[in-house]
Design a protein around this motif. Structure first.
Motif, PDB file in Angstrom:
ATOM      1  N   LEU A  28     -10.427 -22.149   5.926  1.00  0.00           N
ATOM      2  CA  LEU A  28     -11.629 -21.577   5.327  1.00  0.00           C
ATOM      3  C   LEU A  28     -12.882 -22.167   5.968  1.00  0.00           C
ATOM      4  O   LEU A  28     -13.881 -21.461   6.194  1.00  0.00           O
ATOM      5  CB  LEU A  28     -11.641 -21.848   3.814  1.00  0.00           C
ATOM      6  N   PHE A  29     -12.830 -23.455   6.254  1.00  0.00           N
ATOM      7  CA  PHE A  29     -13.953 -24.100   6.938  1.00  0.00           C
ATOM      8  C   PHE A  29     -14.162 -23.479   8.318  1.00  0.00           C
ATOM      9  O   PHE A  29     -15.304 -23.318   8.770  1.00  0.00           O
ATOM     10  CB  PHE A  29     -13.695 -25.602   7.056  1.00  0.00           C
ATOM     11  N   GLU A  30     -13.085 -23.100   8.993  1.00  0.00           N
ATOM     12  CA  GLU A  30     -13.205 -22.447  10.298  1.00  0.00           C
ATOM     13  C   GLU A  30     -13.953 -21.121  10.172  1.00  0.00           C
ATOM     14  O   GLU A  30     -14.791 -20.787  11.025  1.00  0.00           O
ATOM     15  CB  GLU A  30     -11.826 -22.199  10.906  1.00  0.00           C
ATOM     16  N   ILE A  31     -13.687 -20.369   9.108  1.00  0.00           N
ATOM     17  CA  ILE A  31     -14.395 -19.106   8.894  1.00  0.00           C
ATOM     18  C   ILE A  31     -15.893 -19.345   8.725  1.00  0.00           C
ATOM     19  O   ILE A  31     -16.737 -18.620   9.274  1.00  0.00           O
ATOM     20  CB  ILE A  31     -13.821 -18.361   7.669  1.00  0.00           C
ATOM     21  N   VAL A  32     -16.228 -20.382   7.963  1.00  0.00           N
ATOM     22  CA  VAL A  32     -17.643 -20.725   7.764  1.00  0.00           C
ATOM     23  C   VAL A  32     -18.304 -21.075   9.091  1.00  0.00           C
ATOM     24  O   VAL A  32     -19.407 -20.597   9.405  1.00  0.00           O
ATOM     25  CB  VAL A  32     -17.778 -21.896   6.766  1.00  0.00           C
ATOM     26  N   VAL A  33     -17.626 -21.900   9.901  1.00  0.00           N
ATOM     27  CA  VAL A  33     -18.177 -22.309  11.197  1.00  0.00           C
ATOM     28  C   VAL A  33     -18.387 -21.097  12.086  1.00  0.00           C
ATOM     29  O   VAL A  33     -19.435 -20.944  12.747  1.00  0.00           O
ATOM     30  CB  VAL A  33     -17.249 -23.336  11.877  1.00  0.00           C
ATOM     31  N   MET A  34     -17.393 -20.211  12.139  1.00  0.00           N
ATOM     32  CA  MET A  34     -17.520 -19.029  12.988  1.00  0.00           C
ATOM     33  C   MET A  34     -18.598 -18.077  12.464  1.00  0.00           C
ATOM     34  O   MET A  34     -19.263 -17.387  13.241  1.00  0.00           O
ATOM     35  CB  MET A  34     -16.173 -18.312  13.085  1.00  0.00           C
ATOM     36  N   GLY A  35     -18.791 -18.036  11.135  1.00  0.00           N
ATOM     37  CA  GLY A  35     -19.887 -17.246  10.587  1.00  0.00           C
ATOM     38  C   GLY A  35     -21.234 -17.774  11.040  1.00  0.00           C
ATOM     39  O   GLY A  35     -22.135 -17.007  11.424  1.00  0.00           O
ATOM     40  N   LEU A  36     -21.391 -19.105  11.020  1.00  0.00           N
ATOM     41  CA  LEU A  36     -22.628 -19.713  11.513  1.00  0.00           C
ATOM     42  C   LEU A  36     -22.803 -19.475  13.011  1.00  0.00           C
ATOM     43  O   LEU A  36     -23.926 -19.287  13.501  1.00  0.00           O
ATOM     44  CB  LEU A  36     -22.621 -21.212  11.209  1.00  0.00           C
ATOM     45  N   GLU A  77     -29.728 -15.875  19.437  1.00  0.00           N
ATOM     46  CA  GLU A  77     -29.806 -16.429  20.799  1.00  0.00           C
ATOM     47  C   GLU A  77     -30.172 -17.910  20.786  1.00  0.00           C
ATOM     48  O   GLU A  77     -30.867 -18.414  21.682  1.00  0.00           O
ATOM     49  CB  GLU A  77     -30.803 -15.638  21.654  1.00  0.00           C
ATOM     50  N   SER A  78     -29.702 -18.626  19.773  1.00  0.00           N
ATOM     51  CA  SER A  78     -29.973 -20.061  19.659  1.00  0.00           C
ATOM     52  C   SER A  78     -28.876 -20.833  20.389  1.00  0.00           C
ATOM     53  O   SER A  78     -27.815 -21.135  19.818  1.00  0.00           O
ATOM     54  CB  SER A  78     -30.031 -20.485  18.191  1.00  0.00           C
ATOM     55  N   ILE A  79     -29.113 -21.155  21.638  1.00  0.00           N
ATOM     56  CA  ILE A  79     -28.102 -21.836  22.433  1.00  0.00           C
ATOM     57  C   ILE A  79     -27.818 -23.227  21.877  1.00  0.00           C
ATOM     58  O   ILE A  79     -26.661 -23.678  21.867  1.00  0.00           O
ATOM     59  CB  ILE A  79     -28.521 -21.912  23.920  1.00  0.00           C
ATOM     60  N   TRP A  80     -28.845 -23.902  21.362  1.00  0.00           N
ATOM     61  CA  TRP A  80     -28.624 -25.246  20.803  1.00  0.00           C
ATOM     62  C   TRP A  80     -27.834 -25.167  19.494  1.00  0.00           C
ATOM     63  O   TRP A  80     -27.025 -26.041  19.186  1.00  0.00           O
ATOM     64  CB  TRP A  80     -29.956 -25.964  20.591  1.00  0.00           C
ATOM     65  N   GLY A  81     -28.033 -24.093  18.746  1.00  0.00           N
ATOM     66  CA  GLY A  81     -27.218 -23.893  17.552  1.00  0.00           C
ATOM     67  C   GLY A  81     -25.757 -23.691  17.917  1.00  0.00           C
ATOM     68  O   GLY A  81     -24.856 -24.240  17.276  1.00  0.00           O
ATOM     69  N   MET A  82     -25.513 -22.906  18.963  1.00  0.00           N
ATOM     70  CA  MET A  82     -24.136 -22.681  19.427  1.00  0.00           C
ATOM     71  C   MET A  82     -23.493 -23.980  19.882  1.00  0.00           C
ATOM     72  O   MET A  82     -22.313 -24.245  19.618  1.00  0.00           O
ATOM     73  CB  MET A  82     -24.127 -21.673  20.579  1.00  0.00           C
ATOM     74  N   ILE A  83     -24.272 -24.800  20.580  1.00  0.00           N
ATOM     75  CA  ILE A  83     -23.740 -26.060  21.103  1.00  0.00           C
ATOM     76  C   ILE A  83     -23.416 -27.022  19.961  1.00  0.00           C
ATOM     77  O   ILE A  83     -22.354 -27.659  19.933  1.00  0.00           O
ATOM     78  CB  ILE A  83     -24.749 -26.688  22.093  1.00  0.00           C
ATOM     79  N   LEU A  84     -24.322 -27.133  18.983  1.00  0.00           N
ATOM     80  CA  LEU A  84     -24.086 -28.037  17.858  1.00  0.00           C
ATOM     81  C   LEU A  84     -22.886 -27.608  17.028  1.00  0.00           C
ATOM     82  O   LEU A  84     -22.191 -28.446  16.435  1.00  0.00           O
ATOM     83  CB  LEU A  84     -25.342 -28.117  16.983  1.00  0.00           C
ATOM     84  N   LEU A  85     -22.633 -26.309  16.992  1.00  0.00           N
ATOM     85  CA  LEU A  85     -21.478 -25.832  16.231  1.00  0.00           C
ATOM     86  C   LEU A  85     -20.156 -26.246  16.880  1.00  0.00           C
ATOM     87  O   LEU A  85     -19.109 -26.206  16.232  1.00  0.00           O
ATOM     88  CB  LEU A  85     -21.539 -24.309  16.075  1.00  0.00           C
ATOM     89  N   LEU A  86     -20.192 -26.633  18.143  1.00  0.00           N
ATOM     90  CA  LEU A  86     -18.989 -27.190  18.767  1.00  0.00           C
ATOM     91  C   LEU A  86     -18.571 -28.474  18.049  1.00  0.00           C
ATOM     92  O   LEU A  86     -17.379 -28.791  17.963  1.00  0.00           O
ATOM     93  CB  LEU A  86     -19.232 -27.477  20.255  1.00  0.00           C
ATOM     94  N   PHE A  87     -19.556 -29.225  17.556  1.00  0.00           N
ATOM     95  CA  PHE A  87     -19.231 -30.429  16.788  1.00  0.00           C
ATOM     96  C   PHE A  87     -18.489 -30.042  15.508  1.00  0.00           C
ATOM     97  O   PHE A  87     -17.512 -30.697  15.115  1.00  0.00           O
ATOM     98  CB  PHE A  87     -20.515 -31.186  16.456  1.00  0.00           C
ATOM     99  N   ALA A  88     -18.943 -28.971  14.851  1.00  0.00           N
ATOM    100  CA  ALA A  88     -18.267 -28.507  13.637  1.00  0.00           C
ATOM    101  C   ALA A  88     -16.859 -28.015  13.959  1.00  0.00           C
ATOM    102  O   ALA A  88     -15.909 -28.252  13.195  1.00  0.00           O
ATOM    103  CB  ALA A  88     -19.071 -27.395  12.982  1.00  0.00           C
ATOM    104  N   MET A  89     -16.693 -27.341  15.092  1.00  0.00           N
ATOM    105  CA  MET A  89     -15.361 -26.900  15.498  1.00  0.00           C
ATOM    106  C   MET A  89     -14.455 -28.085  15.782  1.00  0.00           C
ATOM    107  O   MET A  89     -13.277 -28.093  15.421  1.00  0.00           O
ATOM    108  CB  MET A  89     -15.459 -26.029  16.753  1.00  0.00           C
ATOM    109  N   GLY A  90     -15.000 -29.091  16.445  1.00  0.00           N
ATOM    110  CA  GLY A  90     -14.218 -30.296  16.717  1.00  0.00           C
ATOM    111  C   GLY A  90     -13.821 -30.991  15.428  1.00  0.00           C
ATOM    112  O   GLY A  90     -12.710 -31.521  15.307  1.00  0.00           O
ATOM    113  N   THR A  91     -14.726 -30.971  14.431  1.00  0.00           N
ATOM    114  CA  THR A  91     -14.419 -31.557  13.125  1.00  0.00           C
ATOM    115  C   THR A  91     -13.254 -30.828  12.473  1.00  0.00           C
ATOM    116  O   THR A  91     -12.322 -31.453  11.939  1.00  0.00           O
ATOM    117  CB  THR A  91     -15.661 -31.485  12.219  1.00  0.00           C
TER     118      THR A  91
END
Length: 632
Positions: A98-106, A114-128
């Motif tokens: 479920l957390f993965e769905i939230v991350v992918m929604g963000l 087109e927020s490239i820094w938002g996309m990059i920071l979400l990699l941290f959430a994916m790694g989590t």
């Protein structure tokens, strides 16, 4: 498909939903990560700008992305391991998905804006999310699979993971080449995240092994405590180090494919994808081959084969690199050029032997770690895997940028280092070398079949008693048993100059007659007693010598003396089919002439477990004669 094929697991509810959950997660991770890297590489969004004009530095972004994805493994793995031991695992997996769905929604929001820094920071959430999923996904296998299914299950997981990585990478390229990435990529990552959650709801319950565990929120002290516990279990500790070394090697190859393709092979991105495909398919083939080679048990004998193959073909890869003349070569042209076939074969075989290397090690950790802290051990494994990958990245920078090795030279250095590291691990854990020798013997000179060896207890001390036909009886019994054995051996043979190192490596117990050397005899009996007190399995041959006529000789009273000190259960075992072989006295003196029989059929029959109070020498002799029958 054979009734015993590992693919039969894909028909079971206790494995298929788990397998699909893991594969879909790996696929979706790589769709997002590679789509992001392609956005950066091709400047998909105007907000990215150009590095030369103050825009994004692509190399910086690539390294930052890799670092942000792997950082959570250091921070959250210790906590994730505790949660996986404390709570029921299927429910925990559903929350993680479920957390993965939230991350992918963000991530969708970041892509749309087109927020490239938002996309990059979400990699941290994916790694989590991946860090929390890791300990659960490996620790649940021993709970939902039978012992004999553990190797096959791990093989399928490795196969599914690497093929998912490959397909995710290819699919990301396809999506980014579409007309509107702000639609195709968000839809894909959310759909696959939701599909993963729906599939995981069918994973059966796996009860918490340690529900009263008190959570330690400090990752440093938690990891330190688990690691101290793991150090006491040397096979598990060294297996974690070996798996981490695999990720050092594997990540080093994978991260260099793009540069290797462009700078050495003069190929375009299609060739880089081809190399990734060969590597992924090789891992899958090696993983699936494990069950066939191991006989559905955790066979450590194929681990040295895997490490040797990785080095042999890794060194050959250095010599296989062709002189590239054309530029911007596509995958089809690359394949059609026969000069590239050796290189492709080497890469495929490196990965295939890597699969042989890693699957038994994963299964060993799952089987031999303490059930109440298994997930925490898997979490420690994940931390060290991540650490070795980071060290591998630093090492590649040193080799390629500071020392200025070429990429083929770097691959050769990795292959040579692998030999050194493997040699150290095997010297520290002789069980690997012993199992390798056993595996080679039982797959060249003999075809070994066994019955009822499951009567040997899974835990606790026991004595195996067998008739003595040849010099390789001990090896064949050790190869057939799922638990490590300590053998009692005649001291003059133990002291042989050429073989003493091997017997010491195998922790064999040398013994001689009490009349000949009372001190040596007593020392041997003390070692046997100590081994049994420690819960080990000891194997003895009560005849005291090889049979000279193929018949079972009188059993000596040594077994009774052993049981007087340590009243443990006894498993009688009968060997047949070895009389007349090269290692027996069936054709004159053993080892005196060239072998005349290969691939001989050998049977190992175990009887019922006998209590210490009934296990007299006479009774055991009679039982084993009955088990063996007329065939010597």
């Amino acid at each position: 498909m054979s009734q015993h094929s590992q693919f039969e697991l894909l028909k079971t509810k206790r494995f298929l939903p788990y397998f699909l959950t893991q594969a879909l997660g790996a696929f979706n991770d790589n769709v997002y990560k590679n789509a992001l890297l392609l956005f950066v590489a091709f400047g998909t969004f105007a907000s990215m700008g150009d590095a030369s004009e103050g825009g994004l530095d692509k190399n910086l972004i690539n390294n930052l992305a890799a670092g942000l994805f792997i950082l959570p493994f250091f921070i959250f793995s210790p906590l994730a391991g505790q949660l996986a031991d404390k709570y029921e695992k299927s429910q925990l997996i559903r929350k993680i998905k479920l957390f993965e769905i939230v991350v992918m929604g963000l991530a969708c929001v970041a892509i749309w804006s087109e927020s490239i820094w938002g996309m990059i920071l979400l990699l941290f959430a994916m790694g989590t999310q991946s860090a929390f999923f890791g300990p659960v996904k490996f620790s649940i296998l021993p709970q939902n699979l039978k012992r004999e299914e553990l190797v096959g299950g791990n093989a399928l997981v490795e196969m599914g993971t690497f093929l998912a990585i490959l397909l995710g990478t290819i699919f990301a390229g396809y999506l980014v080449s579409a007309t509107d990435v702000k639609v195709t990529v968000p839809i894909a990552i959310v759909v696959f995240a939701m599909l993963g959650y729906l599939v995981c709801r069918s994973i059966p319950k796996a009860e918490a092994p340690s529900p009263k565990l008190k959570i330690n929120w400090n990752p440093v002290t938690e990891l330190s405590g688990v690691w101290k516990s793991t150090l006491a279990n040397r096979p598990v500790y060294l297996s974690i180090m070996a798996i981490s070394w695999f990720w050092f090697i594997g990540s080093s190859y994978l991260t260099q494919f793009s540069s290797f393709t462009k700078d050495v092979l003069n190929g375009n991105p299609e060739v880089s994808t081809l190399l990734l495909a060969l590597f992924s398919i090789g891992i899958a083939l090696g993983s699936l081959l494990c069950e066939r080679l191991s006989g559905r048990k955790i066979e450590l004998g194929i681990v040295p084969i895997g490490s040797l193959g990785m080095s042999v073909f890794g060194i050959d890869l250095f010599f296989a690199v062709p002189d590239a003349s054309a530029t911007d070569i596509g995958a089809v042209d690359f394949i059609q050029n026969t000069e590239n076939w050796r290189l492709m074969a080497d890469l495929l075989l490196i990965a295939m032997f890597a699969g042989l290397f890693i699957v038994p090690l994963n299964a060993l950790i799952q089987q031999r770690s303490n059930e109440e802290e298994r997930a925490q051990v898997m979490a420690a494994n994940n931390v060290f895997n991540a650490l070795f990958m980071v060290v591998g990245a630093v090492f590649s920078i040193i080799c390629l940028s500071v020392i200025e090795l070429s990429i083929p030279e770097y691959f050769c250095v990795l292959a040579i280092m692998n030999l050194v590291v493997a040699g150290y691990i095997y010297s520290q854990l002789p069980e690997f070398v012993l199992r390798f020798c056993i595996w080679m013997l039982s797959h060249t000179m003999y075809r070994v079949k066994h019955q009822n060896l499951d009567n040997l207890p899974d835990e606790g001390a026991a004595v195996i008693v067998a008739n003595h036909v040849s010099f390789v009886d001990a090896l064949l019994i050790a190869g057939a048993c799922r638990r490590p054995l300590r053998f009692v051996m005649d001291k003059p043979i133990y002291d042989s100059k050429g073989l003493n190192w091997f017997f010491r490596l195998a922790q064999t117990i040398p013994i001689t007659s009490e009349r000949r050397d009372p001190a040596a005899y007593q020392a041997a009996m003390d070692q046997v007693s100590e081994a049994l007190s420690n819960g080990e399995v000891v194997c003895i041959f009560p005849e005291g010598r090889l049979t000279r006529d193929g018949e079972i000789d009188n059993f000596r009273r040594g077994i009774e003396l052993i049981l007087e000190r340590n009243p443990v259960p006894v498993l009688p075992v009968a060997l047949r089919g070895l009389w007349g072989s090269f290692f027996s006295h069936g054709n004159g003196k053993a080892l005196a002439s060239l072998p005349k029989r290969f691939w001989s059929k050998v049977d190992i029959f175990a009887g019922d477990l006998v209590g210490a109070e009934r296990a007299s020498a006479e009774y055991l002799e009679s039982t084993i004669k009955g088990l063996r029958g007329d065939r010597a």
